[in-house]
Design an enzyme around this catalytic site. Structure first.
Site, PDB file in Angstrom:
ATOM      1  N   CYS A   2      38.861  50.974  42.646  1.00 37.91           N
ATOM      2  CA  CYS A   2      39.488  52.254  43.010  1.00 37.91           C
ATOM      3  C   CYS A   2      38.990  52.755  44.369  1.00 37.91           C
ATOM      4  CB  CYS A   2      39.159  53.302  41.980  1.00 37.91           C
ATOM      5  SG  CYS A   2      39.525  52.822  40.303  1.00 37.91           S
ATOM      6  N   ARG A  27      41.029  47.243  48.670  1.00 36.55           N
ATOM      7  CA  ARG A  27      40.056  47.217  47.580  1.00 36.55           C
ATOM      8  C   ARG A  27      40.673  46.710  46.275  1.00 36.55           C
ATOM      9  NH1 ARG A  27      35.564  50.837  48.510  1.00 36.55           N
ATOM     10  NH2 ARG A  27      35.400  51.183  46.270  1.00 36.55           N
ATOM     11  N   TRP A  75      42.502  51.273  40.044  1.00 31.74           N
ATOM     12  CA  TRP A  75      42.473  49.932  39.443  1.00 31.74           C
ATOM     13  C   TRP A  75      42.160  50.175  37.971  1.00 31.74           C
ATOM     14  CZ3 TRP A  75      39.256  46.404  36.961  1.00 31.74           C
ATOM     15  CH2 TRP A  75      39.569  45.047  37.114  1.00 31.74           C
ATOM     16  N   ASN A 101      36.037  57.435  40.720  1.00 32.28           N
ATOM     17  CA  ASN A 101      35.749  55.996  40.639  1.00 32.28           C
ATOM     18  C   ASN A 101      34.597  55.823  39.673  1.00 32.28           C
ATOM     19  OD1 ASN A 101      37.588  55.597  42.638  1.00 32.28           O
ATOM     20  ND2 ASN A 101      36.145  54.804  44.157  1.00 32.28           N
ATOM     21  N   GLY A 102      34.624  54.747  38.903  1.00 31.54           N
ATOM     22  CA  GLY A 102      33.537  54.492  37.961  1.00 31.54           C
ATOM     23  C   GLY A 102      34.044  54.544  36.537  1.00 31.54           C
ATOM     24  N   GLU A 478      32.717  27.057  46.139  1.00 32.17           N
ATOM     25  CA  GLU A 478      33.331  28.126  46.934  1.00 32.17           C
ATOM     26  C   GLU A 478      34.749  27.745  47.377  1.00 32.17           C
ATOM     27  OE1 GLU A 478      33.106  31.082  47.444  1.00 32.17           O
ATOM     28  OE2 GLU A 478      33.940  31.578  49.383  1.00 32.17           O
ATOM     29  N   LYS A 482      38.054  29.896  46.391  1.00 30.96           N
ATOM     30  CA  LYS A 482      38.951  30.424  47.438  1.00 30.96           C
ATOM     31  C   LYS A 482      40.385  30.087  47.101  1.00 30.96           C
ATOM     32  CE  LYS A 482      37.335  32.661  49.114  1.00 30.96           C
ATOM     33  NZ  LYS A 482      36.061  33.260  49.034  1.00 30.96           N
ATOM     34  N   GLU A 485      41.722  31.919  43.773  1.00 30.76           N
ATOM     35  CA  GLU A 485      41.880  33.371  43.785  1.00 30.76           C
ATOM     36  C   GLU A 485      43.054  33.835  44.647  1.00 30.76           C
ATOM     37  OE1 GLU A 485      38.525  35.709  45.142  1.00 30.76           O
ATOM     38  OE2 GLU A 485      38.074  34.316  46.734  1.00 30.76           O
ATOM     39  N   HIS A 501      31.769  11.929  33.002  1.00 31.33           N
ATOM     40  CA  HIS A 501      31.306  12.477  31.712  1.00 31.33           C
ATOM     41  C   HIS A 501      32.383  13.335  31.061  1.00 31.33           C
ATOM     42  CE1 HIS A 501      27.371  10.808  32.412  1.00 31.33           C
ATOM     43  NE2 HIS A 501      27.395  11.313  33.633  1.00 31.33           N
ATOM     44  N   LYS A 600      38.307  44.068  45.752  1.00 32.27           N
ATOM     45  CA  LYS A 600      37.335  43.647  46.762  1.00 32.27           C
ATOM     46  C   LYS A 600      35.911  43.871  46.278  1.00 32.27           C
ATOM     47  CE  LYS A 600      35.908  42.208  50.745  1.00 32.27           C
ATOM     48  NZ  LYS A 600      35.844  40.727  50.828  1.00 32.27           N
TER      49      LYS A 600
HETATM   50  C1  AGP Z   1      35.194  36.148  46.667  1.00 31.22           C
HETATM   51  O1  AGP Z   1      36.242  35.779  47.450  1.00 31.22           O
HETATM   52  C2  AGP Z   1      35.449  37.220  45.688  1.00 31.22           C
HETATM   53  N1  AGP Z   1      36.168  38.278  46.202  1.00 31.22           N
HETATM   54  C3  AGP Z   1      34.277  37.572  44.774  1.00 31.22           C
HETATM   55  O2  AGP Z   1      33.890  36.414  44.097  1.00 31.22           O
HETATM   56  C4  AGP Z   1      33.037  38.233  45.415  1.00 31.22           C
HETATM   57  O3  AGP Z   1      32.348  37.308  46.203  1.00 31.22           O
HETATM   58  C5  AGP Z   1      32.146  38.798  44.298  1.00 31.22           C
HETATM   59  O4  AGP Z   1      32.869  39.759  43.581  1.00 31.22           O
HETATM   60  C6  AGP Z   1      30.861  39.378  44.804  1.00 31.22           C
HETATM   61  O5  AGP Z   1      31.082  40.473  45.633  1.00 31.22           O
HETATM   62  P1  AGP Z   1      29.946  41.073  46.542  1.00 31.22           P
HETATM   63  O6  AGP Z   1      29.553  40.000  47.513  1.00 31.22           O
HETATM   64  O7  AGP Z   1      30.568  42.246  47.207  1.00 31.22           O
HETATM   65  O8  AGP Z   1      28.818  41.430  45.634  1.00 31.22           O
END
Ligand code: AGP
Length: 605
Positions: A2, A27, A75, A101-102, A478, A482, A485, A501, A600
């Site tokens: 949010c 976000r 969100w 937010n929260g 990673e 990428k 997502e 395995h 985000k």
């Molecule tokens: C990565 O592309 C993601 N958006 C996600 O995995 C992110 O790295 C994770 O939520 C951690 O966020 P932060 O680095 O802000 O703690």
């Protein structure tokens, strides 16, 4: 997750708040809303879906006319995404509007008590209890009512409040959810992050937990629960508004991929003195610790996996990695001899914050590797190392990740030197490998056109595997994240030696296997894994190091990255994989900067 913005000044509050909400879109959200105070009335518009929906609805509403207001991108956590559940929420009599937010953990209990007293609720949200409580307790003194109301809340909140009796004033409070105040000339703001108002002011005040703010166009007053005024320092944001805009790129993600050489330079250069990495100013007594634990979430965790391998290799100290969401509940064996490295781009990830509190309660020292200055994690840590990546807007991290890896490299080399594991010559050799990262990243970006063509070729695949060994495996984790997502293609990363395995059962004709072959001491091993998947009909896209001729006869397609010491390749070899994910997602017409269901900054559990 949010986003919040509040404004008071002389300008058109609707226009300024809607612009702020557009800037907070990155976000991640599913609905948005705005409330404007006009003399002693508050008007509100909310809409499910994009901020653009809200903008067109707001433009049709002549009543949203005023110089003071609040806005929100939601969100969903409690209640489905809908117009009714969107924020702001208003009290039944229309006197109060709030954005939040929260998560209010005891909302159900409060709600049933208020219902017993005859209060009517409109939404399914936890947030609405705050505004109804404010209304219930209000006796004409909003500061007093705000303190009383928040004292009843359990959980996390950053709230912004409008009250019809206080024209031109916005109120804010926070616990465990970020909120900052923007200080302008004849106008002031609050927001969940700087991007919301950075085009209008760069002067900020950080609101801390259990603090309250009363903000008019000319004055910001911070007070505690005893109404005692707190003097706070203003700080200046160093980055320019252009850093939070697309600057001609089609997506923030592509812009941020391209910014990596500059971000690496900004992160590395200040930490190198006389050809040697230097973290002495942090004051960490590295000899005090007998083990290192690295914890984080998502990509930050995967950066930590690279760090684990390099630190352990150079320092000969045991390094363990664990995702923060598991660590926080596992009652791990940690004591004052454990140094915990915590990694976070946003500095606000809820699980990572909880993990910090858990390890600190067991006596461990925490070093935070963080991008956002003044964030919760930066403040909680015993030592903070900033990545100077600048604002990262795309949900999928790119420059955030590579700068984290660069800091971990530097930490590894510095610690190894301090522990006497490497001599001055090695220190200089490794430092020069790290210093060359920006230039190597720049040369790797030259693969852009070629990667685009490969994405054209492979974007229709339903499932893509990434395999690698040791440091390359950490990069695969990673690269695969990428891709999944932002393109929504099923993807998994495997330690190449694990294939036989079980996973090799999924390798069939036409399956794409991205094989990362940059850790050259294990080149023969990964080549034999390539042969195993080829024998079962897979197509192989290999990522290898310049000068590797052997790989061409093994793989269907090859991408070559510039050579350096094999320990310091990850921050460069990830770049073609970022570009690959980007162009596959683009081919598949995905919402690259704001992938579905993702946010985000994951500020709730
Ligand atoms: C990565 O592309 C993601 N958006 C996600 O995995 C992110 O790295 C994770 O939520 C951690 O966020 P932060 O680095 O802000 O703690």
């Amino acid at each position: 997750m949010c986003g919040i913005i509040g404004f008071t000044g002389s300008g058109d509050a609707r226009e300024i708040i809607l612009d702020g909400l557009k800037r907070l879109e990155y976000r991640g959200y599913d609905s948005a809303g705005i409330a404007i105070q006009n003399k002693n009335e508050i008007d509100m518009v909310k809409a499910q879906g994009k901020v653009d929906n809200l903008i067109s609805l707001s433009n049709k509403n002549n009543k949203l006319d005023g110089h003071c207001g609040i806005g929100h991108t939601r969100w969903a956590t409690h209640g489905v995404p809908s117009d009714v559940n969107a924020h702001p929420h208003m009290s039944t009599d229309g006197k109060f509007a709030i954005v939040h937010n929260g998560i209010i953990e005891n909302y159900a209990e409060i709600k049933s008590k208020l219902i017993e007293k005859g209060v009517k609720f409109l939404s399914e949200t936890d947030t609405e209890v705050i505004v109804q409580l404010l209304d219930y307790y209000y006796d004409g003194d909003l500061k007093k009512t705000l303190v009383k109301t928040t004292s009843m809340l359990e959980g996390s909140y950053a709230i912004g409040v409008l009250c019809a009796d206080y024209p031109g004033t916005i109120f804010a409070a926070k616990v465990a959810s970020p909120l900052i105040i923007g200080v302008g000339v004849g106008e002031n703001y609050f927001a969940s992050d700087i991007t919301a108002f950075v085009s209008r002011t760069k002067n900020v005040i950080d609101l801390d937990d259990y603090e309250f703010a009363e903000i008019t166009k000319d004055k910001v007053t911070i007070f505690d629960h005893n109404f005692k005024e707190i003097k706070k320092e203003e700080r200046k944001i160093t980055w320019d508004v252009a850093a939070a805009e697309k600057s001609g790129y089609e997506h923030f993600m592509l812009k941020e991929i391209m910014e990596q050489p500059a971000a690496l330079k900004a992160t590395i250069e200040p930490r190198v003195k006389d050809g040697k990495v230097n973290f002495d100013e942090l004051g960490i007594d590295i000899k005090k610790y007998d083990r290192i634990l690295i914890t984080a979430c998502g990509s930050a965790y995967y950066a930590g996996c690279v760090g684990r391998d390099v630190i352990e290799k150079l320092c000969r100290i045991h390094v363990h990695t664990e995702v923060a969401s598991e660590l926080r509940y596992r009652d791990p064996i940690i004591d004052e001899k454990t140094l915990v490295l915590v990694i976070s781009q946003s500095g606000e990830t809820a699980d990572t914050i909880a993990a910090i509190k858990e390890v600190q309660s067991k006596g461990a020292d925490v070093v935070a590797i963080v991008n956002v200055v003044g964030s919760t994690i930066a403040k909680l840590a015993n030592y903070t190392i900033y990545t100077w990546a600048g604002p990262e807007i795309a949900v999928a991290t790119t420059k955030g990740y590579t700068t984290q890896v660069a800091v971990l490299y530097m930490f590894a080399v510095w610690a190894a030197f301090k522990l006497g594991r490497i001599d001055e010559n090695k220190m200089e050799e490794y430092t020069s490998n790290i210093v060359s990262l920006p230039e190597r990243a720049q040369r790797t970006l030259d693969l852009n056109t070629r990667v685009k063509k490969l994405a054209d070729k492979y974007h229709e695949k339903q499932s893509i595997f990434f395999i690698g060994r040791y440091l390359d495996y950490a990069v695969c984790l990673e690269g695969s994240l990428k891709l999944k997502e932002i393109s929504y293609i099923h993807s998994e990363a495997y330690a190449a030696g694990e294939l036989k395995h079980g996973t090799i059962a999924l390798i069939e004709k036409g399956r794409l296997v991205v094989s990362v072959c940059c850790y050259e001491p294990l080149l023969d091993k990964i080549i034999s894994n390539i042969q195993q998947v080829k024998a079962r009909g897979a197509q192989v896209l290999a990522l290898a190091i310049e000068g590797n001729k052997k790989i061409f006869s093994e793989a269907d397609d090859v991408l070559l990255v510039p050579k350096a010491n094999e320990l310091f390749m990850a921050a460069v070899e990830i770049i073609p994989l970022q570009l690959f994910a980007y162009y596959v997602a683009k081919n598949n017409k995905c919402d690259i900067d704001k992938p579905k269901n993702l946010a985000k900054s994951v500020t709730v559990e």
